[in-house]
Structures are given as structure tokens and as C-alpha cells.
Design a protein around this motif. Structure first.
Motif, PDB file in Angstrom:
ATOM      1  N   MET A   1       1.133  -0.749   0.021  1.00 28.12           N
ATOM      2  CA  MET A   1      -0.320  -0.187  -0.365  1.00 28.12           C
ATOM      3  C   MET A   1       0.762   1.395  -0.197  1.00 28.12           C
ATOM      4  O   MET A   1       0.504   2.033   0.324  1.00 28.12           O
ATOM      5  CB  MET A   1      -1.170  -0.586   1.305  1.00 28.12           C
ATOM      6  N   THR A   2       1.875   1.020  -0.174  1.00 29.00           N
ATOM      7  CA  THR A   2       3.185   2.293  -0.857  1.00 29.00           C
ATOM      8  C   THR A   2       3.921   2.328  -2.048  1.00 29.00           C
ATOM      9  O   THR A   2       3.182   2.359  -2.729  1.00 29.00           O
ATOM     10  CB  THR A   2       3.856   2.032   0.612  1.00 29.00           C
ATOM     11  N   ALA A   3       5.214   1.807  -1.373  1.00 30.37           N
ATOM     12  CA  ALA A   3       5.749   1.644  -2.516  1.00 30.37           C
ATOM     13  C   ALA A   3       5.496   0.642  -4.019  1.00 30.37           C
ATOM     14  O   ALA A   3       5.621   1.267  -5.458  1.00 30.37           O
ATOM     15  CB  ALA A   3       7.483   1.077  -2.478  1.00 30.37           C
ATOM     16  N   HIS A   4       4.604  -0.412  -2.947  1.00 32.05           N
ATOM     17  CA  HIS A   4       4.193  -1.471  -4.784  1.00 32.05           C
ATOM     18  C   HIS A   4       3.072  -0.305  -5.491  1.00 32.05           C
ATOM     19  O   HIS A   4       2.853  -0.764  -6.599  1.00 32.05           O
ATOM     20  CB  HIS A   4       3.950  -2.752  -4.186  1.00 32.05           C
ATOM     21  N   ALA A   5       2.398   0.011  -4.616  1.00 30.30           N
ATOM     22  CA  ALA A   5       1.012   0.244  -5.360  1.00 30.30           C
ATOM     23  C   ALA A   5       1.287   1.782  -5.786  1.00 30.30           C
ATOM     24  O   ALA A   5       0.789   2.575  -6.766  1.00 30.30           O
ATOM     25  CB  ALA A   5       0.019   1.148  -3.853  1.00 30.30           C
ATOM     26  N   ALA A   6       2.667   2.579  -5.298  1.00 30.72           N
ATOM     27  CA  ALA A   6       2.909   4.004  -6.135  1.00 30.72           C
ATOM     28  C   ALA A   6       3.479   3.159  -7.837  1.00 30.72           C
ATOM     29  O   ALA A   6       3.296   3.568  -9.021  1.00 30.72           O
ATOM     30  CB  ALA A   6       4.274   4.267  -5.851  1.00 30.72           C
ATOM     31  N   ARG A   7       4.073   1.663  -7.577  1.00 32.86           N
ATOM     32  CA  ARG A   7       4.645   1.332  -8.469  1.00 32.86           C
ATOM     33  C   ARG A   7       3.428   0.465 -10.398  1.00 32.86           C
ATOM     34  O   ARG A   7       3.526   1.443 -10.762  1.00 32.86           O
ATOM     35  CB  ARG A   7       4.985   0.391  -8.668  1.00 32.86           C
TER      36      ARG A   7
END
Length: 397
Positions: free
Chosen positions: A344-350
Motif C-alpha cells: 500500500m506504499t511503494a508497490h502501489a505507487a509502482r
């Protein structure tokens, strides 16, 4: 501004929380300028206005990378039907499901849709969300699809949140094109995509590749138009069966393939090669009482980033809690609390194609959450508890 006396989960890589004890974060405008132990603070930042966080945990702000928050009506009656034995597919084929929401959304005015959407977005923001993806797909005609996308854009004007829009014209076949999905693609979906793009309403193009929606050949035509327009793609794939959606998404270098319960090791391998994120949606899995768990270990084995989202929608995931979503990912899909937070942070941004989001490192946007917890694992561990203390959006408290 300097945030001090914090336990900082930098998420600088995917292997650990990257915790910094007694840490500090220097913010300059909308960006993170420096992060580290307070004892290592460079002299250039010692004169900054300081905010003592009292030993609280700081993480990147949360990102909800798959939602349908703009819609009319609700489908509580269908929820009861499913509990009485009807499957999601049976409800859809009987004229319920997505098509029932289409009717309500077509009838709703733009301001009414906006006010309803804002209530859902407020719930997401109250648990730390600073970026939300919003899909169309409940209009299935040009007028309503454009109306939904305009409402989605207006959300960011009304709230301190970043909105990314996805055109989901290939969501379902509307009643007026029953048994003629190809005609719908030609006469409505593609022309509407062009019109939405010309109006600046589209950040990405999505589709629903499933037996009750569109097959790979039909989605391919939508993706080819997206490529022609210079738009990235993503896809609802392998939710109820495997008909080749994940492979198609990988072929087009999609930002993400979402749901993916029926994805295989071969799908994971193809997604790894293309850099496509696997976005898992435990809210829909839970609501539909599904039993086919996404192949989390296959994604791990092949190095596919796993994003996580609420999938907030009126039918299969009426969920507006990112924290509960994280708990569901751990309890239902056996993800770890670290994987859930990354999801819900880095991978969601990607999964949204957003650079410089989702980690606490210099140069990244200063979207942060301050939590009343001792350790970031508590964010996934607790149920029905919101420990958010402060949400920081673009450097502003």
C-alpha cells in the motif's frame, strides 16, 4: 520543517522496514530533503522549525491503487442474494452486478456522484491515504463515462489528495449491446476513450478480462488504442477464471494486473519480465467468499512486486478501510505485515506509474503518515482500529 523523535520506517528496500530509531526527517517544500538518525542531522537543517513526534512511527503515506469510488446507488440487495446462494456470475447474468450500478450511475447528477465519492475518499484519507486511483466503468456510454472521469478529477479539487484516473470503458457489456460486445467496443468504448483523452481525463486505460465481460481479443483492441494515444494500461485479470488476461497484460507492459486469483507460475514469470505489478484485492475475495487464493508465493519466487488496494466498489468490495485491507491480505493471503505495508506504499505507487512515492528517501514526495503505534507491523495486526495521528500531504500537515 524538521520532524524529530520518530521511529521511521523508510522502506528503502523491499527486504525490511528500514527502521531508523530516534530518527528525523527534513522536509523542504513538497519533498523529503533528508532522513536519518537525529544524531547525524546535518548542520544545514538544525535551524529548521521542529515538530517533535513523541517517539511515534512514521511511514510513507498509503496509496490506494485500485478503486471504483465514483458510482451511483448501492447493491446491498445483491449482497443478500449471494448469501442466499447466488454466485457473483449468476447475479451478473441475471441483470444485476455491474449493469445495475450502471443504471444508477447514469441517472445520478455530477454533484450527487461527487458528494457520495467524497464520503468514501474521506474514509480512505482518515486512515492515511494521500493518493487514490479512480476508475470509470459504470457509465458504459460516452456521456456517463466522461461524467465519471470529470467527477474523479474534481475530487482532487475538493480534498488534499492526489487522484489518478483510469478509463474502464471495457468493464461490462451494457444492456443495449447485449450479445454484441464487439459492436460496443467499436461504437462506444474506443470513441469514448479518444474523447476522454482529448479532454485530459485519462491517466491510464483498464479493462475487465473475464468470461462475464471481455475476452483477450477485445481487450487487445482497447490496449492497442491506448498505446496509440500514449497511455499506460492495466487490467482486471484472472479473477474468476484464467482466460489469458495476465499474459496479455504482460505483453503490453501493463502497469499492473489486478485480482489475479487464477494466475499461474507462467503468468507470474511473464509479469516479472514485463515489470507488471500484481495487485491483489482481498476485499473482493472476502465479499464474494472466494476460495482461490492469488499465487502469492509464485509472485515472490519470480520477483513480481505485489501491490494491495481496497477495490472500493458497490458490488464486490464495499470497503473503504486500507488498514483492514492490509489485515485481510495477511490473514487471507498469508502476506507478511511488511509485504502489506509495501503493497500500500511503494508497490502501489509502482502500480500507478508514480515515481518518487512510497518510500522515505531524499527526493521523494513528502507524503507521510505518523502513527500512534510502537511498530509498523501493528498496522496490519489490529482490526477495526485506526491509529493515525497525522497525515502529511506534500509536506503539509
Amino acid at each position: 520543517m524538521l520532524l524529530t523523535n520518530a521511529r521511521i520506517a523508510t522502506l528503502v528496500d523491499n527486504q525490511s522496514y528500514g527502521l531508523i530509531e530516534r530518527g528525523a526527517v527534513a522536509l523542504k517544500g513538497e519533498q523529503i530533503a533528508w532522513v536519518g538518525a537525529k544524531s547525524d542531522l546535518p548542520s544545514a537543517y538544525r535551524g529548521c522549525a521542529q515538530q517533535d513526534l513523541g517517539g511515534r512511527v512514521v511511514t510513507p503515506a498509503l496509496i490506494d491503487c485500485h478503486t471504483h469510488v465514483v458510482f451511483g446507488g448501492n447493491r446491498a440487495a445483491e449482497f443478500e442474494l449471494r448469501l442466499n446462494g447466488a454466485s457473483y456470475e449468476e447475479v451478473a447474468r441475471a441483470g444485476g452486478g455491474i449493469v445495475s450500478t450502471v443504471e444508477a450511475t447514469r441517472d445520478a447528477g455530477e454533484n450527487a456522484l461527487l458528494q457520495d465519492a467524497l464520503r468514501r475518499v474521506d474514509a480512505l484519507m482518515s486512515e492515511g491515504v494521500t493518493v487514490v486511483e479512480v476508475k470509470s466503468g459504470y457509465g458504459l456510454d460516452t456521456e456517463t463515462e466522461l461524467k465519471m472521469l470529470r467527477v474523479a478529477r474534481r475530487i482532487a479539487e475538493e480534498r488534499s489528495v492526489e487522484v489518478r484516473t483510469s478509463f474502464l470503458g471495457a468493464h461490462a457489456v451494457p444492456p443495449e449491446f447485449k450479445d454484441a460486445p464487439d459492436a460496443y467496443i467499436d461504437q462506444v468504448c474506443l470513441p469514448t476513450l479518444r474523447a476522454a483523452h482529448a479532454e485530459g481525463l485519462v491517466d491510464a486505460v483498464d479493462g475487465f478480462c473475464e468470461g462475464i465481460a471481455f475476452d483477450t481479443a477485445q481487450i487487445r483492441r482497447v490496449f492497442e488504442e491506448a498505446v496509440r494515444l500514449g497511455l499506460p494500461v492495466k487490467l482486471h485479470a484472472e479473477q474468476l477464471s484464467n482466460i489469458g488476461g495476465a499474459q496479455l497484460a504482460a505483453e503490453f507492459g501493463a502497469l499492473s494486473a489486478d485480482h489475479v486469483e487464477y494466475a499461474t507460475h507462467a503468468d507470474a514469470k511473464a509479469m516479472a519480465r514485463s515489470g507488471t505489478v500484481a495487485t491483489v484485492l482481498p476485499g473482493a475475495f472476502y465479499t464474494l467468499r472466494e476460495t482461490q487464493i492469488p499465487p502469492i508465493q509464485a509472485f515472490r519466487d519470480h520477483g513480481v512486486p505485489i501491490a494491495l488496494a481496497t477495490d472500493c466498489n458497490p458490488g464486490s468490495s464495499p470497503l473503504t478501510s486500507p488498514l483492514l485491507t492490509m489485515n485481510m491480505a495477511c490473514t487471507l493471503f498469508r502476506m507478511t505485515p511488511l509485504e502489506a505495508l509495501l503493497g500500500m506504499t511503494a508497490h502501489a505507487a509502482r502500480a500507478l506509474g508514480l515515481a518518487r512515492r512510497g518510500r522515505i528517501v531524499p527526493g521523494h514526495r513528502a507524503d507521510l503518515c505518523v502513527w500512534d503505534v510502537d511498530h509498523p507491523a501493528e498496522l496490519s495486526y489490529r482490526i477495526g482500529f485506526n491509529p493515525l495521528h497525522t497525515r502529511i500531504f506534500g509536506g503539509a500537515l
